[in-house]
Design an enzyme around this catalytic site. Structure first.
Site, mmCIF file in Angstrom:
data_model
loop_
_atom_site.group_PDB
_atom_site.id
_atom_site.type_symbol
_atom_site.label_atom_id
_atom_site.label_comp_id
_atom_site.label_asym_id
_atom_site.label_seq_id
_atom_site.Cartn_x
_atom_site.Cartn_y
_atom_site.Cartn_z
ATOM 1 N N ASP A 126 0.836 -1.191 0.000
ATOM 2 C CA ASP A 126 0.000 0.000 0.000
ATOM 3 C C ASP A 126 0.877 1.249 0.000
ATOM 4 O OD1 ASP A 126 -2.265 -1.599 0.257
ATOM 5 O OD2 ASP A 126 -2.345 -1.396 2.434
ATOM 6 N N ASP A 157 -0.849 -2.534 -4.088
ATOM 7 C CA ASP A 157 -2.147 -2.893 -3.512
ATOM 8 C C ASP A 157 -3.018 -1.643 -3.468
ATOM 9 O OD1 ASP A 157 -4.183 -4.263 -2.325
ATOM 10 O OD2 ASP A 157 -3.079 -4.845 -0.536
ATOM 11 N N ASP A 180 -5.360 2.475 2.587
ATOM 12 C CA ASP A 180 -6.250 1.501 3.206
ATOM 13 C C ASP A 180 -6.287 1.702 4.720
ATOM 14 O OD1 ASP A 180 -6.586 0.520 0.685
ATOM 15 O OD2 ASP A 180 -5.712 -1.455 1.076
ATOM 16 N N ARG A 200 -13.127 2.108 -5.382
ATOM 17 C CA ARG A 200 -12.862 2.245 -3.947
ATOM 18 C C ARG A 200 -12.530 3.699 -3.574
ATOM 19 N NH1 ARG A 200 -9.397 -3.209 -2.247
ATOM 20 N NH2 ARG A 200 -10.918 -4.706 -3.078
#
Length: 226
Positions: free
Chosen positions: A37, A60, A64, A119
């Site tokens: 991430d 990724d 997050d 997302r």
């Protein structure tokens, strides 16, 4: 605090992982091409502020938030050149949902989701997730609510976004709740809404949605801290 200086501060090839920490500021940093991430917030971390960052092309997610983390603000950031952008709540497993219940309270405001695909964020069980005055441009979808999450989506500018909001998504069997109001749509699909959501417990000033695109283009990202 991690605060970049000027318009050239960057991390390339590696990201930041925050775990079991509190009272952290990440500001004015470009992070790209991370092998994981770009920014991961987990391990019950809380009181985190991510502001005026530029996040792109990581292995990724770009940002997050998971594993019981709470009370996070993401503001004036630019997200681009990426698919799965911001995950909020990592799994549908009962143990994961139990860990996150009552937490994952996050505010996203004045961010530029610049052609990133999905997302923005994709949310499980959290309430209330406040998403206001963001600029969405050419995305597959904007925000998604599942597993009884409660999202308040207001005053955003959606431009060429196929699905501005979802209340069901992916493999998640349980739908979420989502209230949208005062948003502006340009060549975009119809938002999905469902149920009711708790109001946020703080005061804030909402900019007119019609002015958000120009405002966020001008102000979001690295080197634009005022």
């Amino acid at each position: 605090s991690l605060i970049g200086e000027g318009s050239q501060a960057e991390l390339s090839g590696s990201g930041l992982q925050l775990s079991k920490v509190k009272n952290v500021i990440i500001r004015n940093l470009a992070i790209h091409d991370s092998d994981n991430d770009a920014i991961s917030i987990e391990g019950e971390s809380h009181h985190i502020w991510v502001d005026h960052c530029d996040l792109a092309r990581s292995h990724d997610g770009l940002l997050d938030i998971k594993h019981g983390s709470d009370l996070v603000t993401v503001s004036w950031c630019r997200f681009h050149d990426h698919h799965k952008t911001c995950l909020l709540g990592h799994s549908d497993k009962p143990s994961a949902l139990a860990e996150d219940k009552g937490k994952l309270r996050v505010t996203y405001h004045h961010n530029f989701f610049d052609g990133s695909q999905t997302r923005h964020p994709r949310v499980r069980i959290a309430e209330t997730v406040h998403i206001f005055n963001n600029y969405y441009r050419e995305n597959e979808y904007g925000a998604a609510s599942t597993n009884d999450a409660g999202l308040l989506v207001e005053g955003n500018y959606f431009e060429q976004v196929k699905a501005p909001t979802h209340t069901k998504y992916g493999d998640s069997k349980e739908p979420g709740r989502l209230v949208e109001r005062l948003n502006h749509f340009v060549e975009s699909g119809k938002p999905e809404t469902a149920g009711s959501v708790k109001e946020v417990p703080y005061k804030y000033s909402l900019d007119k949605a019609e002015s958000v695109a120009a405002m966020v283009r001008e102000g979001a990202g690295v080197g634009k801290v005022t």
